[in-house]
Motif scaffolding. Sequence first.
Motif, mmCIF file in Angstrom:
data_model
loop_
_atom_site.group_PDB
_atom_site.id
_atom_site.type_symbol
_atom_site.label_atom_id
_atom_site.label_comp_id
_atom_site.label_asym_id
_atom_site.label_seq_id
_atom_site.Cartn_x
_atom_site.Cartn_y
_atom_site.Cartn_z
ATOM 1 N N VAL A 158 78.205 -6.403 -8.654
ATOM 2 C CA VAL A 158 78.321 -6.400 -10.107
ATOM 3 C C VAL A 158 79.651 -7.001 -10.547
ATOM 4 O O VAL A 158 79.708 -7.737 -11.527
ATOM 5 C CB VAL A 158 78.145 -4.958 -10.651
ATOM 6 N N VAL A 159 80.709 -6.735 -9.801
ATOM 7 C CA VAL A 159 82.022 -7.291 -10.139
ATOM 8 C C VAL A 159 81.977 -8.816 -10.081
ATOM 9 O O VAL A 159 82.449 -9.500 -10.995
ATOM 10 C CB VAL A 159 83.122 -6.735 -9.207
ATOM 11 N N ASP A 160 81.392 -9.360 -9.014
ATOM 12 C CA ASP A 160 81.290 -10.812 -8.893
ATOM 13 C C ASP A 160 80.429 -11.409 -10.010
ATOM 14 O O ASP A 160 80.719 -12.494 -10.526
ATOM 15 C CB ASP A 160 80.735 -11.215 -7.530
ATOM 16 N N ILE B 186 70.125 -10.916 -14.742
ATOM 17 C CA ILE B 186 71.043 -9.836 -15.114
ATOM 18 C C ILE B 186 71.788 -10.253 -16.371
ATOM 19 O O ILE B 186 72.279 -11.374 -16.460
ATOM 20 C CB ILE B 186 72.060 -9.548 -13.999
ATOM 21 N N THR B 187 71.856 -9.334 -17.308
ATOM 22 C CA THR B 187 72.603 -9.585 -18.538
ATOM 23 C C THR B 187 73.865 -8.719 -18.550
ATOM 24 O O THR B 187 73.958 -7.724 -17.811
ATOM 25 C CB THR B 187 71.759 -9.245 -19.779
ATOM 26 N N ASP B 188 74.790 -9.098 -19.413
ATOM 27 C CA ASP B 188 75.988 -8.280 -19.561
ATOM 28 C C ASP B 188 75.605 -6.880 -20.037
ATOM 29 O O ASP B 188 76.195 -5.882 -19.644
ATOM 30 C CB ASP B 188 77.007 -8.942 -20.489
ATOM 31 N N ASN C 115 81.842 -1.462 -7.647
ATOM 32 C CA ASN C 115 82.115 -2.104 -6.364
ATOM 33 C C ASN C 115 80.998 -1.912 -5.341
ATOM 34 O O ASN C 115 80.949 -2.615 -4.344
ATOM 35 C CB ASN C 115 83.442 -1.594 -5.786
ATOM 36 N N SER C 116 80.109 -0.957 -5.604
ATOM 37 C CA SER C 116 79.064 -0.701 -4.612
ATOM 38 C C SER C 116 77.656 -1.029 -5.106
ATOM 39 O O SER C 116 76.685 -0.869 -4.376
ATOM 40 C CB SER C 116 79.115 0.765 -4.168
#
Length: 142
Positions: A20-22, A47-49, A64-65
């Motif tokens: 998700v971070v990337d 995927i949207t914001d 992060n996971s």
Amino acid sequence: MKIRDVMTSSVDRVTPGTSVVDIAQLMKKNDVGSVPVCEGDKLMGIITDRDIVLKVVAVGGNVNSISAKGIMNTNVITATADQDVHEAADLMSKYQIRRLPVLEQGKLVGILALGDLAIEKIHINEAGDALSDISQGAHHLN
């Protein structure tokens, strides 16, 4: 006029395993609110914001996971490169979407943004109507 005439053919995409971070960093870099999720050229989802905010941040998820696979929408509205831009404007309005993945023989070949329709003067009214419907949350699904 066909979608292929106005779509963006250079589309950044992520894989189901992308974090998700990337994804958020890619959205920021490209100033976009959605990113296609692909395996090779095959569209798996989008995927949207908003997905990131509602499915991860708002529920206290660990950014992060969590990967694309865990939050992507798999019921993606798409178009083909040979479809007329008027049809695309209707789809975008009906389903309240600003970016429409474009497929050819099941492979992602581009993306049509609402702004792409506004480039052509003939479509400014349609793009404006679609944006108005999207912004107002008008839901035309029957």
